[in-house]
Design a protein around this motif. Structure first.
Motif, PDB file in Angstrom:
ATOM      1  N   MET A 196     -12.543  -1.527  -3.300  1.00 54.28           N
ATOM      2  CA  MET A 196     -12.590  -0.878  -1.831  1.00 54.28           C
ATOM      3  C   MET A 196     -13.372  -1.847  -0.885  1.00 54.28           C
ATOM      4  N   ASN A 197     -12.686  -2.681  -0.267  1.00 59.65           N
ATOM      5  CA  ASN A 197     -13.332  -3.565   0.733  1.00 59.65           C
ATOM      6  C   ASN A 197     -13.635  -3.086   2.207  1.00 59.65           C
ATOM      7  N   ASN A 198     -14.774  -3.054   2.697  1.00 63.77           N
ATOM      8  CA  ASN A 198     -15.050  -2.627   3.836  1.00 63.77           C
ATOM      9  C   ASN A 198     -15.534  -3.857   4.799  1.00 63.77           C
ATOM     10  N   GLU A 199     -15.029  -5.241   4.814  1.00 66.29           N
ATOM     11  CA  GLU A 199     -15.604  -6.071   5.546  1.00 66.29           C
ATOM     12  C   GLU A 199     -15.402  -5.824   7.161  1.00 66.29           C
ATOM     13  N   PHE A 200     -16.531  -5.989   7.916  1.00 65.85           N
ATOM     14  CA  PHE A 200     -16.514  -5.355   9.382  1.00 65.85           C
ATOM     15  C   PHE A 200     -17.513  -6.135  10.032  1.00 65.85           C
ATOM     16  N   ASP A 201     -17.038  -6.617  11.221  1.00 64.19           N
ATOM     17  CA  ASP A 201     -17.958  -7.150  12.306  1.00 64.19           C
ATOM     18  C   ASP A 201     -18.454  -6.413  13.217  1.00 64.19           C
ATOM     19  N   PHE A 202     -19.741  -6.070  12.753  1.00 63.41           N
ATOM     20  CA  PHE A 202     -20.546  -4.795  13.376  1.00 63.41           C
ATOM     21  C   PHE A 202     -20.647  -5.231  14.931  1.00 63.41           C
ATOM     22  N   ALA A 203     -21.112  -6.598  15.180  1.00 61.43           N
ATOM     23  CA  ALA A 203     -21.570  -7.239  16.347  1.00 61.43           C
ATOM     24  C   ALA A 203     -20.290  -6.754  17.603  1.00 61.43           C
ATOM     25  N   ALA A 262      -5.275  -1.915  18.301  1.00 63.52           N
ATOM     26  CA  ALA A 262      -5.818  -2.493  17.372  1.00 63.52           C
ATOM     27  C   ALA A 262      -7.080  -1.845  16.617  1.00 63.52           C
ATOM     28  N   ASP A 263      -7.844  -1.211  17.517  1.00 64.26           N
ATOM     29  CA  ASP A 263      -8.728  -0.320  16.991  1.00 64.26           C
ATOM     30  C   ASP A 263      -8.537   0.408  15.530  1.00 64.26           C
ATOM     31  N   LEU A 264      -7.043   1.039  15.534  1.00 62.67           N
ATOM     32  CA  LEU A 264      -6.680   1.855  14.506  1.00 62.67           C
ATOM     33  C   LEU A 264      -6.202   1.212  13.446  1.00 62.67           C
ATOM     34  N   THR A 265      -5.856  -0.106  13.655  1.00 64.79           N
ATOM     35  CA  THR A 265      -5.211  -0.868  12.453  1.00 64.79           C
ATOM     36  C   THR A 265      -6.027  -0.983  11.081  1.00 64.79           C
ATOM     37  N   ARG A 325      -3.629   3.529   3.795  1.00 61.43           N
ATOM     38  CA  ARG A 325      -2.709   3.199   2.771  1.00 61.43           C
ATOM     39  C   ARG A 325      -3.286   2.662   1.554  1.00 61.43           C
ATOM     40  N   GLN A 326      -4.522   1.759   1.685  1.00 62.48           N
ATOM     41  CA  GLN A 326      -4.929   1.432   0.159  1.00 62.48           C
ATOM     42  C   GLN A 326      -5.475   2.727  -0.445  1.00 62.48           C
ATOM     43  N   TRP A 356      -4.144   5.447  -0.619  1.00 62.26           N
ATOM     44  CA  TRP A 356      -2.831   6.216  -1.281  1.00 62.26           C
ATOM     45  C   TRP A 356      -2.628   5.325  -2.562  1.00 62.26           C
ATOM     46  N   LEU A 357      -2.612   4.024  -2.563  1.00 65.21           N
ATOM     47  CA  LEU A 357      -2.435   3.249  -3.659  1.00 65.21           C
ATOM     48  C   LEU A 357      -3.377   3.346  -4.988  1.00 65.21           C
ATOM     49  N   LEU A 358      -4.544   3.443  -4.129  1.00 62.32           N
ATOM     50  CA  LEU A 358      -5.831   3.660  -5.436  1.00 62.32           C
ATOM     51  C   LEU A 358      -5.600   5.328  -6.108  1.00 62.32           C
ATOM     52  N   LEU A 359      -5.205   5.787  -5.355  1.00 63.22           N
ATOM     53  CA  LEU A 359      -5.104   7.234  -5.754  1.00 63.22           C
ATOM     54  C   LEU A 359      -3.802   7.670  -6.753  1.00 63.22           C
ATOM     55  N   ALA A 360      -2.789   6.948  -6.296  1.00 64.25           N
ATOM     56  CA  ALA A 360      -1.699   7.032  -7.382  1.00 64.25           C
ATOM     57  C   ALA A 360      -1.881   6.083  -8.378  1.00 64.25           C
ATOM     58  N   GLY A 361      -2.517   5.101  -8.473  1.00 74.14           N
ATOM     59  CA  GLY A 361      -2.939   4.136  -9.546  1.00 74.14           C
ATOM     60  C   GLY A 361      -3.860   4.904 -10.544  1.00 74.14           C
TER      61      GLY A 361
END
Length: 198
Positions: free
Chosen positions: A1-8, A28-31, A38-39, A41-46
């Protein structure tokens, strides 16, 4: 479960937006948030597939082998099934059901995602710890009644599963540390953003 994020970059981008409570974010904000769902859903199904496989294996062990080792293994598998169901309800469901896509909502989604990632890593650490406990139980049974524990099973769990679980616990602890460092800036950014929109 990655959450890489550019806070600045996020802070600069959102500071330039009009301060209205219901500002609609750009595509772009929503992407990232949509990709994250979507990830999930895949984790949940797995995890559901894994839980179904563990439940089937536990049922097979209890009905076909009917010895102490089978019953102990079935108990550990059923604990794994319950943990998978609990994780899917408490970790994945809130992110899948999230629907506030205002600017502050996207940021709140990132914060919630990060907090739930922490919970997810801790559940996985617990699963690894349970497997380590299972190996200890196997060794105890082997010392008590060597004929009860197949040598191949003992070797597999001792030489392959146990080291992998210990290494997994270590890696998950590092990820937990990283997530804990990400949460504070996200909370501060969300608080600043919400105070500006009031």
């Amino acid at each position: 479960m990655n959450n890489e994020f550019d806070f600045a970059a996020l802070s600069k981008s959102w500071q330039q937006q009009p301060v209205a409570a219901a500002t609609v974010p750009t595509a772009a904000d929503l992407t990232q948030a949509r990709q994250r769902q979507r990830q999930q859903w895949l984790l949940l199904a797995g995890e559901w597939l894994g839980a179904a496989a563990m439940a089937g294996t536990a049922l097979w062990l209890v009905t076909s082998m009917q010895d102490w080792l089978s019953y102990i293994a079935a108990v550990f598998l059923l604990i794994g099934v319950l943990m998978s169901l609990y994780v899917s309800w408490h970790v994945h469901r809130p992110l899948l059901a999230y629907d506030n896509w205002s600017s502050s909502g996207v940021l709140a989604f990132r914060l919630r995602s990060c907090q739930l990632s922490l919970l997810y890593y801790r559940y996985n650490q617990l699963a690894c710890a349970l497997l380590v406990l299972f190996v200890v139980v196997l060794w105890g049974l082997w010392f008590w009644q060597p004929a009860l524990v197949p040598a191949a099973m003992l070797k597999f769990y001792s030489l392959i599963a146990l080291p992998l679980c210990l290494y997994g616990i270590y890696l998950l602890q590092q990820r937990i540390g990283n997530k804990q460092q990400e949460i504070a800036p996200l909370q501060a950014l969300l608080q600043d953003f919400q105070s500006e929109t009031v």
